[in-house]
Write a protein that holds these residues in place. Structure first.
Motif, PDB file in Angstrom:
ATOM      1  N   THR A 172      -7.909  -4.592   4.397  1.00  0.00           N
ATOM      2  CA  THR A 172      -7.294  -5.924   4.464  1.00  0.00           C
ATOM      3  C   THR A 172      -8.138  -6.873   5.312  1.00  0.00           C
ATOM      4  O   THR A 172      -8.233  -8.068   5.019  1.00  0.00           O
ATOM      5  CB  THR A 172      -5.860  -5.854   5.008  1.00  0.00           C
ATOM      6  OG1 THR A 172      -5.839  -5.134   6.257  1.00  0.00           O
ATOM      7  CG2 THR A 172      -4.935  -5.164   4.027  1.00  0.00           C
ATOM      8  N   THR A 210      -7.275   2.938   6.983  1.00  0.00           N
ATOM      9  CA  THR A 210      -7.757   2.462   5.685  1.00  0.00           C
ATOM     10  C   THR A 210      -7.193   1.087   5.369  1.00  0.00           C
ATOM     11  O   THR A 210      -7.915   0.172   4.955  1.00  0.00           O
ATOM     12  CB  THR A 210      -7.365   3.454   4.571  1.00  0.00           C
ATOM     13  OG1 THR A 210      -8.068   4.675   4.753  1.00  0.00           O
ATOM     14  CG2 THR A 210      -7.702   2.898   3.193  1.00  0.00           C
ATOM     15  N   THR A 211      -5.881   0.949   5.554  1.00  0.00           N
ATOM     16  CA  THR A 211      -5.214  -0.314   5.242  1.00  0.00           C
ATOM     17  C   THR A 211      -5.763  -1.447   6.093  1.00  0.00           C
ATOM     18  O   THR A 211      -6.039  -2.545   5.594  1.00  0.00           O
ATOM     19  CB  THR A 211      -3.700  -0.182   5.443  1.00  0.00           C
ATOM     20  OG1 THR A 211      -3.222   0.957   4.728  1.00  0.00           O
ATOM     21  CG2 THR A 211      -2.970  -1.422   4.968  1.00  0.00           C
ATOM     22  N   LYS A 212      -5.930  -1.190   7.375  1.00  0.00           N
ATOM     23  CA  LYS A 212      -6.437  -2.219   8.288  1.00  0.00           C
ATOM     24  C   LYS A 212      -7.850  -2.641   7.896  1.00  0.00           C
ATOM     25  O   LYS A 212      -8.158  -3.840   7.828  1.00  0.00           O
ATOM     26  CB  LYS A 212      -6.422  -1.688   9.722  1.00  0.00           C
ATOM     27  CG  LYS A 212      -6.950  -2.678  10.755  1.00  0.00           C
ATOM     28  CD  LYS A 212      -6.870  -2.092  12.159  1.00  0.00           C
ATOM     29  CE  LYS A 212      -7.383  -3.076  13.201  1.00  0.00           C
ATOM     30  NZ  LYS A 212      -7.301  -2.510  14.577  1.00  0.00           N
ATOM     31  N   PHE A 252       1.015  -7.993   3.569  1.00  0.00           N
ATOM     32  CA  PHE A 252       0.939  -6.612   3.101  1.00  0.00           C
ATOM     33  C   PHE A 252       1.782  -5.702   3.990  1.00  0.00           C
ATOM     34  O   PHE A 252       2.125  -6.048   5.120  1.00  0.00           O
ATOM     35  CB  PHE A 252      -0.512  -6.112   3.079  1.00  0.00           C
ATOM     36  CG  PHE A 252      -1.127  -5.930   4.439  1.00  0.00           C
ATOM     37  CD1 PHE A 252      -1.012  -4.726   5.127  1.00  0.00           C
ATOM     38  CD2 PHE A 252      -1.829  -6.955   5.052  1.00  0.00           C
ATOM     39  CE1 PHE A 252      -1.579  -4.550   6.383  1.00  0.00           C
ATOM     40  CE2 PHE A 252      -2.400  -6.799   6.304  1.00  0.00           C
ATOM     41  CZ  PHE A 252      -2.275  -5.595   6.971  1.00  0.00           C
ATOM     42  N   PHE A 273       0.859  -1.167   0.000  1.00  0.00           N
ATOM     43  CA  PHE A 273       0.000   0.000   0.000  1.00  0.00           C
ATOM     44  C   PHE A 273       0.904   1.228   0.000  1.00  0.00           C
ATOM     45  O   PHE A 273       1.525   1.551   1.011  1.00  0.00           O
ATOM     46  CB  PHE A 273      -0.897   0.014   1.237  1.00  0.00           C
ATOM     47  CG  PHE A 273      -1.997  -1.009   1.228  1.00  0.00           C
ATOM     48  CD1 PHE A 273      -3.309  -0.642   0.952  1.00  0.00           C
ATOM     49  CD2 PHE A 273      -1.727  -2.347   1.509  1.00  0.00           C
ATOM     50  CE1 PHE A 273      -4.332  -1.576   0.953  1.00  0.00           C
ATOM     51  CE2 PHE A 273      -2.740  -3.294   1.519  1.00  0.00           C
ATOM     52  CZ  PHE A 273      -4.052  -2.912   1.234  1.00  0.00           C
ATOM     53  N   TYR A 317       1.193   5.029  -0.071  1.00  0.00           N
ATOM     54  CA  TYR A 317       0.465   6.273   0.147  1.00  0.00           C
ATOM     55  C   TYR A 317       1.367   7.459  -0.168  1.00  0.00           C
ATOM     56  O   TYR A 317       2.594   7.370  -0.039  1.00  0.00           O
ATOM     57  CB  TYR A 317      -0.004   6.369   1.598  1.00  0.00           C
ATOM     58  CG  TYR A 317      -1.101   5.383   1.943  1.00  0.00           C
ATOM     59  CD1 TYR A 317      -2.432   5.710   1.750  1.00  0.00           C
ATOM     60  CD2 TYR A 317      -0.790   4.125   2.460  1.00  0.00           C
ATOM     61  CE1 TYR A 317      -3.449   4.806   2.067  1.00  0.00           C
ATOM     62  CE2 TYR A 317      -1.795   3.217   2.777  1.00  0.00           C
ATOM     63  CZ  TYR A 317      -3.120   3.571   2.575  1.00  0.00           C
ATOM     64  OH  TYR A 317      -4.106   2.667   2.872  1.00  0.00           O
ATOM     65  N   ILE A 353       2.939  -1.116   4.312  1.00  0.00           N
ATOM     66  CA  ILE A 353       2.660   0.271   3.930  1.00  0.00           C
ATOM     67  C   ILE A 353       3.969   0.991   3.643  1.00  0.00           C
ATOM     68  O   ILE A 353       4.974   0.769   4.319  1.00  0.00           O
ATOM     69  CB  ILE A 353       1.903   0.998   5.056  1.00  0.00           C
ATOM     70  CG1 ILE A 353       0.493   0.423   5.213  1.00  0.00           C
ATOM     71  CG2 ILE A 353       1.830   2.508   4.810  1.00  0.00           C
ATOM     72  CD1 ILE A 353      -0.248   0.953   6.422  1.00  0.00           C
TER      73      ILE A 353
END
Length: 352
Positions: free
Chosen positions: A241, A236-238, A251, A191, A193, A253
């Protein structure tokens, strides 16, 4: 569309140079980098840095980069924002317009066009197309739109949609754009950003004592999180996923597009060099800080990122596109507007 609408929707994105000509890229970079919320230095120092050092060297290189992604209809970001406007207009009754933070059309131009066509307008609902709060993205777009609204304050009110980094519809849409890519053989998802200076995180901390000042600050509940970019990208990532059932070890970041020292780490370009050496040969990468593909996704990640990863020993590399005009994303926005129309103000930004 309603015959005599009282409300209009304004989609606001980053913006783009008018063309790939160096002079147009130079003008765009000057406007972008002279923004005090992007490079937060005193005016004279900022001008010396931007106009004397950064832009003269960067404009020709950026112009060449834009040429690699430019379409017959122009900038991908502008084209995709127009397409999003058209798709959303098919879903809702309120008229939809677009504006850009840098370049055109400006919010003022959008306001003028809306008023000329709909003189009975009473409200513009502004949707900044930035999922996460950062002073150099969401905040500067909102403040610019508000500044240009002031002369029109007696004509119509301006209402702003808040960052939607954890909103269920956004998370679902993001997950569904990813899902088709999860069927292929991959080792890891990165991910990536957009990066910002760490000092921006501290500056937007309304408590003055939480962000990057406490251990595990992003995981410790705080009112600062409403304005913390770092916390929001982690959230967002949490959420996405978890929705897709992606295990923690599959994954990570990173942060791209840095301009100097002191920016959020780890850096995407560095990680792309390192990952093959860690046994990650098949990579999926996406850029959830953007909802529309642009220079930072198509050239920096899709083109240069691929070269970096494969040169370091990677075997396969796939960039997952931004939300762009994905049907679920369009319906998500339409749903927010419908909820607002029905009296739900949950998505409306509160004044700081």
């Amino acid at each position: 569309m309603a015959n005599n609408p009282r409300r209009a929707i304004l989609l606001m994105n980053l913006g783009s140079p008018k063309s790939t000509a160096v002079k147009d890229v130079r003008a765009y970079l000057n406007e972008f980098l002279m923004d005090k919320r992007v490079i937060d230095m005193p005016l004279i120092s900022r001008a010396l840095l931007v106009r004397g050092i950064i832009v003269p060297f960067r404009a020709p290189k950026s112009a060449e980069a834009y040429k690699t992604i430019w379409t017959k209809d122009g900038s991908p970001l502008i084209v995709l924002t127009r397409q999003l406007r058209a798709a959303l207009q098919q879903e809702i009754e309120e008229p939809v317009a677009i504006a850009m933070r840098y370049g055109g059309p400006s919010p003022k131009q959008a306001y003028d066009r809306l008023l000329a066509e709909y003189p009975s307008l009473e409200e513009v609902l502004l949707l900044p197309l930035y999922p996460h709060y950062a002073m150099s993205s969401y905040e500067t777009a909102v403040e610019y739109a508000k500044k240009q609204h002031r002369p029109y304050a007696d004509r119509f009110r301006l209402t702003v949609i808040k960052p939607f980094y954890n909103e269920p519809g956004y998370i679902h849409s993001l997950g569904e754009t990813m899902r088709p890519y999860l069927d292929q053989d991959y080792d890891h998802i990165l991910f990536s950003y957009h990066g910002i200076p760490a000092r921006h995180i501290r500056k937007t901390d309304i408590t003055g004592c939480h962000c990057l000042r406490q251990n595990n600050c992003c995981d410790t509940p705080s009112e600062a999180h409403a304005y913390c970019y770092r916390h929001q990208v982690f959230a967002t990532t949490k959420l996405v996923t978890q929705q897709l059932g992606i295990p923690d070890n599959k994954f990570s970041i990173s942060f791209q597009s840095r301009l100097g020292k002191g920016w959020l780490e780890p850096f995407t370009d560095v990680r792309l060099e390192q990952l093959p050496g860690e046994g990650i040969k098949k990579l999926l990468i996406l850029c959830p800080a953007f909802v529309s593909d642009c220079l930072e996704t198509l050239e920096e990640i899709e083109e240069r990122g691929r070269e970096t990863f494969l040169a370091a020993g990677g075997q396969s590399y796939h960039m997952i596109p931004c939300l762009n005009t994905h049907p679920l994303w369009v319906k998500t926005i339409a749903g927010w507007i419908g909820a607002y129309r029905s009296g739900d103000r949950e998505m409306v930004s509160a004044e700081r």
